[in-house]
Design an enzyme around this catalytic site. Structure first.
Site, PDB file in Angstrom:
ATOM      1  N   LYS A  76      47.726 -82.252 -22.742  1.00  0.00           N
ATOM      2  CA  LYS A  76      46.399 -82.712 -23.129  1.00  0.00           C
ATOM      3  C   LYS A  76      46.536 -83.450 -24.457  1.00  0.00           C
ATOM      4  O   LYS A  76      47.284 -83.010 -25.338  1.00  0.00           O
ATOM      5  CB  LYS A  76      45.460 -81.511 -23.271  1.00  0.00           C
ATOM      6  CG  LYS A  76      44.012 -81.878 -23.591  1.00  0.00           C
ATOM      7  CD  LYS A  76      43.095 -80.651 -23.611  1.00  0.00           C
ATOM      8  CE  LYS A  76      41.648 -81.011 -23.897  1.00  0.00           C
ATOM      9  NZ  LYS A  76      40.751 -79.844 -23.910  1.00  0.00           N
ATOM     10  N   SER A 151      36.474 -80.095 -21.013  1.00  0.00           N
ATOM     11  CA  SER A 151      36.999 -81.317 -21.572  1.00  0.00           C
ATOM     12  C   SER A 151      38.412 -81.641 -21.114  1.00  0.00           C
ATOM     13  O   SER A 151      38.879 -82.757 -21.323  1.00  0.00           O
ATOM     14  CB  SER A 151      37.006 -81.210 -23.100  1.00  0.00           C
ATOM     15  OG  SER A 151      37.897 -80.180 -23.513  1.00  0.00           O
ATOM     16  N   SER A 175      36.778 -75.243 -21.151  1.00  0.00           N
ATOM     17  CA  SER A 175      37.471 -76.487 -20.824  1.00  0.00           C
ATOM     18  C   SER A 175      38.804 -76.375 -20.101  1.00  0.00           C
ATOM     19  O   SER A 175      39.383 -77.399 -19.742  1.00  0.00           O
ATOM     20  CB  SER A 175      37.671 -77.321 -22.087  1.00  0.00           C
ATOM     21  OG  SER A 175      36.452 -77.904 -22.449  1.00  0.00           O
TER      22      SER A 175
END
Ligand code: GLN
Length: 483
Positions: A76, A151, A175
């Site tokens: 990420k 997210s 998330s």
């Protein structure tokens, strides 16, 4: 190759069926072919990836390979990685090449994992749909009209579309679990403090926690083994003996007590989500689990408490982006104050600005007691609810989100509607507990549905065990979207 588990990929590398360079090359080819449509990666850097893969092959040739040496993974874009662009989904960090690596990245590199690329995300991890990224929305690989969740939508979409075998992610209010659910993959948010936050761009420090997203619980256990561990550079990192999160995977579930919180199965839960969870619970019963109803009476207060505490911490954390030290600086300004104002006005997107304003407001003199302090009290009540609930059961089963993935654009102009969709995930972060999300079926419109298991502090191995046993008798987690 793309359907193989981490263990199977590792076995193929040991057997010499392909090299780490060949494996990374195949994944890069696939990622490049589909990233235009899905937008799951912000950065792909073939040279860097292949250099790491080459080093992994050399480690193996020298007889020093570990289990995960040569396995590709996606990070990420919130984890700083030396020499890689680390944007956190923001214009503010559009050109930020990190001079150092997060603890998580260091550990992954030490284990010989090969970085495939950096995944797209909501700006500063603020969002539930991945539409808040400066680099554009991620598309859900199951239905390109749908959001992938957020997210960590890029990580979930990359794993679901088989553009990466596994990925890192973070979970401040859902998330990891929610995008995993929306994309039909598995993700675990560990107990707060198990994974170091050093080098993980801060959103809400008392809630942020890193964890893996993979095709299965077993794959997640193997990556969590690498990601976790004490790190003195994070003051909230827990100094505990290293655990093998895969150690209980094969234990039978006979006698496991699953609690169903009645507040989570009330008004607002879509019928198809409820139906898929019912069917999953029936499978768990067949595996020997027993079911008890429990109550988490303060559940409805999780949203207001979280959306006070998280913005409060964010407003403080994001004050470091001032245009002086690093990040975006306005090209033209008149004096220092205007430089701050313009740099921040240009560098941050709307959702980030909304959070900073909310956070500054709830922390301000005269409002601190009315909002921030009250929210902290609710946080304690929510944690107490879970403790009481967990005296009646070993794990709590719950939906991850009230519905399957919604359409791109559907909630992007209505922040409150977006926040409401976080109702089932926020409590776990406010309490600091671990939670796993795994796929349990599909909605009428063909979009995946996930279910959440919540455990007490340090119950990661138990959660992974339960999900793994479920995945031995069901095949939802093996399904991949047609791209
Ligand atoms: N959707 C929540 C928010 O917008 C949680 C995000 C997260 O876990 N990073 O804050």
């Amino acid at each position: 190759m793309f359907e193989k588990s981490i263990k199977q990929l590792a076995a193929s590398l040991v057997a010499g069926e392909f090299s780490a360079v060949e494996l990374a090359g195949e994944y890069l080819k696939r990622a490049k072919a589909y990233n235009g449509e899905l937008n799951a990666f912000i950065t792909l850097d073939e040279d860097k990836t292949l250099a790491q893969a080459k080093a992994a092959d050399a480690t193996r040739a020298a007889g020093n390979a570990g289990l995960l040496t040569g396995i590709p993974l996606a990070h990420k874009d919130i984890f700083c990685q030396e020499g890689w662009l680390t944007t956190c989904g923001s214009k503010m960090l559009e050109n930020f090449v990190s001079p150092y690596s997060a603890h998580v990245v260091e550990l992954c590199e030490k284990a010989g994992l090969v970085t495939l690329g950096r995944t797209n995300m909501d700006e500063f991890a603020m969002g539930s749909s991945n539409e808040n990224s400066f680099f554009g929305a991620v598309k859900n690989p199951w239905d390109k009209l749908a959001v992938p969740g957020g997210s960590s939508g890029g990580s979930a979409a990359a794993v679901a579309a088989r553009l990466a075998p596994i990925a890192t992610a973070t979970d401040t209010g859902g998330s990891i679990r929610q995008p995993a659910a929306f994309c039909g993959v598995t993700g675990i948010k560990p107990t707060y403090g198990v994974v170091s936050r050093f080098g993980m761009v801060a959103f809400a420090s008392s809630l942020d926690q890193g964890g893996p997203i993979g095709k299965s619980a077993e794959d997640c256990a193997l990556l969590l083994n690498v990601m976790s561990g004490f790190d003195e550079r994070d003051a909230t990192s827990l100094d505990r003996p290293k655990e093998d999160y895969a150690r209980e995977l094969n234990q039978p579930l006979a006698g496991l007590k699953i609690g169903l919180p009645k507040e989570y199965f009330a008004e607002g839960l879509a019928a198809d989500v409820a139906g898929a969870i019912d069917a999953a619970i029936a499978e768990y019963k067949k595996l020997g689990a027993t079911i008890v109803e429990i109550s988490l009476p303060n559940t409805r207060m999780a949203i207001p408490a979280y959306y006070v505490i998280a913005p409060a911490e964010a407003s403080s954390n994001l004050s470091r982006f001032d245009g002086v030290r690093y990040g975006h600086r306005a090209a033209q300004y008149d004096g220092l104050t205007e430089m701050y104002e313009k740099s921040r006005a240009e560098g941050f997107g709307w959702e980030v600005k909304r959070r900073i304003l909310t956070g500054a407001y709830v922390l301000s003199h005269g409002y601190y007691d009315a909002y921030y302090l009250q929210a902290q009290k609710i946080r304690r009540l929510l944690a107490d609810d879970f403790q009481r609930g967990l005296t009646q059961c070993d794990v709590i089963a719950a939906p991850v989100a009230p519905t399957a993935a919604w359409n791109l654009g559907e909630k992007s102009d209505d922040p409150v509607a977006m926040y409401l969709a976080d109702i089932y995930t926020l409590g776990v972060n406010l309490a600091g507990l671990p939670g796993i999300s795994h796929p349990v079926g599909f909605a009428a419109n063909g979009r995946p549905i996930g279910m959440q298991l919540i455990g007490n502090y340090f119950a990661e191995a138990k959660l992974l065990n339960a999900a793994h046993q479920y995945q031995q008798v069901t095949d939802w987690h093996t399904k991949a979207p047609a791209l």
